[in-house]
Every structure is written in structure tokens, then in C-alpha cells.
Design an enzyme around this catalytic site. Sequence first.
Site, short mmCIF file in Angstrom:
data_model
loop_
_atom_site.label_atom_id
_atom_site.label_comp_id
_atom_site.label_asym_id
_atom_site.label_seq_id
_atom_site.Cartn_x
_atom_site.Cartn_y
_atom_site.Cartn_z
CG HIS A 20 -86.21 12.48 -11.64
ND1 HIS A 20 -87.35 13.11 -11.20
CD2 HIS A 20 -85.85 11.63 -10.66
CE1 HIS A 20 -87.67 12.63 -10.02
NE2 HIS A 20 -86.79 11.74 -9.67
CG HIS A 79 -89.47 20.91 -6.18
ND1 HIS A 79 -89.80 19.84 -5.39
CD2 HIS A 79 -89.34 21.97 -5.34
CE1 HIS A 79 -89.86 20.23 -4.12
NE2 HIS A 79 -89.57 21.51 -4.06
NE ARG A 130 -85.49 18.88 -2.46
CZ ARG A 130 -86.35 18.22 -1.68
NH1 ARG A 130 -87.43 17.66 -2.22
NH2 ARG A 130 -86.15 18.10 -0.40
CG HIS A 143 -83.78 18.15 -8.47
ND1 HIS A 143 -84.51 19.32 -8.41
CD2 HIS A 143 -84.50 17.22 -7.78
CE1 HIS A 143 -85.62 19.10 -7.72
NE2 HIS A 143 -85.64 17.84 -7.31
CB THR A 203 -89.51 12.16 -3.86
OG1 THR A 203 -90.35 12.97 -4.69
CG2 THR A 203 -90.31 10.98 -3.34
CB THR A 204 -92.84 16.00 -2.53
OG1 THR A 204 -91.93 16.72 -3.36
CG2 THR A 204 -93.64 16.97 -1.70
CD GLU A 249 -99.35 18.47 -8.59
OE1 GLU A 249 -99.00 19.62 -8.94
OE2 GLU A 249 -98.64 17.46 -8.75
CG HIS A 251 -95.56 11.98 -5.45
ND1 HIS A 251 -94.53 12.88 -5.28
CD2 HIS A 251 -95.11 10.82 -4.92
CE1 HIS A 251 -93.53 12.30 -4.66
NE2 HIS A 251 -93.86 11.05 -4.43
N GLY A 296 -93.04 13.04 -13.53
CA GLY A 296 -91.61 13.19 -13.76
C GLY A 296 -90.85 11.88 -13.81
#
Length: 260
Positions: free
Chosen positions: A9, A42, A44, A49, A99-100, A150, A213, A235
Site C-alpha cells: 500500500h 505482491h 501483481r 502497486h 484486492t485478493t 496461508e 487478509h 498490510g
Amino acid sequence: MKLGVNIDHVAVLREARRVNDPDILNALWVACQSGADQITIHLREDRRHIQDVDAYNIMKHSTLPVNLECSINRDILNIVTELKPHRATLVPEKREEVTTEGGLDLFGYEDEIAYAIEFLHDYIIPVSLFIDPTIEAVEKSKELGAEMVELHTGTFANIFAMLNSSLSHSNHSIKELELSRNELSIRLEKSITDITTTAKHAKKIGLEVAAGHGLNYHNVYEMMKIAEITELNIGQSIVARSVFSGLTDAIKEMKRLTSR
Ligand code: PXP
């Protein structure tokens, strides 16, 4: 409990202006000095980001292990093998998502995920799979050869936020908002039970267990009760708090809350 600080972020804020401010390497440095046990990023496919150069620089300068989240896209996997992170966490990715949104579809993409795990193992990169908290997903993760899972805590975090809606502005529909507190409490208990039983089973069959998450300063205590979970990746809430209190204090406070 290991605290993985996800610094994506910081790059989100930078990308809003496409200038090197805030500098992701400053965030890395602060995280390394403030009690984080691991850096999580991450890379992506849409590079919204973290950019390739960020990932290279973070790998080069991090004094902490780096947990690199990525999809099973072959181009991305090739980059991951060049970066050689301490661990790769395979996550699902959709262009249109904010987001995921859920765990990997281990049954729908079984061959692709098995290939990705084998490919990463060829480069001696341990693999974690980001999965929904179900026994079937844990069993399948083991069968596919992952070392770690995870557990996606998004459902738990969303229900927690609905129950405590003054604490959060999560996106939920009017219909969901209308559910009685009782119903929400039952659903919250179920989401915690799902995570707990899944974590226990994962440990029993020899998998390491992380969770992440939507975890924040209000809800993380529930994860601390589950002894089998040995790592949390967080995060959004840390970077959000850092706007007001600075990244150092935000990480220190999360570390305090997640220390056993
Ligand atoms: N773990 C995984 C696998 C993720 O994809 C994310 C989001 O990037 C996180 C943890 C961190 O989630 P949050 O930003 O909601 O703390």
C-alpha cells in the site's frame, strides 16, 4: 507469532502520482527497524502497486526474509525465480478485483498450481498457498506439494467489521447490514471455527500455517488464540494507521498485539 508486514500500500500511494514518493525502500527500512519479522509484497500481473524494480530492490536491501505473493502466470513465475524470495505465496488474481478476494481454486486449477509449485521448487523456493479455510483445501495443498498454507481471513474480517461497523467502512450490502447481530455473531463464530479447525488440520498433516487478509488492530486478537497459526501477513491496516501515527509506531503496535 511472525509478523509479515505487507508494504504494497505504500506503493499504491506512490502510484497515485507516479513519483517516487513515498519511497518503498524507506518503508522497507522502517519495517526492518520496527519489529517486523518478514516483508510481504505482491507482484501483481497488472503492476498496480509493486513494480519489478521495487521487487528487485526489496530483495537486494531487505534484512528480513521476503515473502513474495504472486499468481501462477508463467511470466510472473519466471521473475520470481530470478528474485529468489525466501518464500513464494501463490494467490489468485483477477484484474477487476480491488484486492485478493478469496483463496486459490485448487480444484479448478490443479494442474497449473502443481506445475507452479514444482517449478518454484526447482529453484529451491518454498511455496505457500493462499487458501480458503477448509479441510479440503488443506488436504489438496498437501497433495500438491506445498510446504505451507496461508488461510484467507477475509470472511472473518468482513463479519467482524459488520458486527463492529463503527470501526470500519468495509463494503457490505444493505441486506447484509440488516442481518441481526445474533445472526452475525453466529457467522463470526463459524468463521473462527473454520479457521481454527483448518489450521489444526494443516499442522497435523505437516503444513506450516499463516493467516492474512483484513486483519487489523481490532480483530487480530482472535487469530492470536489459534496456536497453530505461526505467521500473520498484514498490510492495509498497518499502512492506514501509519498515515496518522507513522509507520514505525503502526508496526510496533501491531507487533505488540501479535506477540505471544
Ligand atoms: N496475505 C495475502 C496472501 C494477501 O493477498 C494480502 C493482501 O495483499 C494480505 C495477506 C494482506 O491483506 P491486508 O492488506 O488486508 O492486511
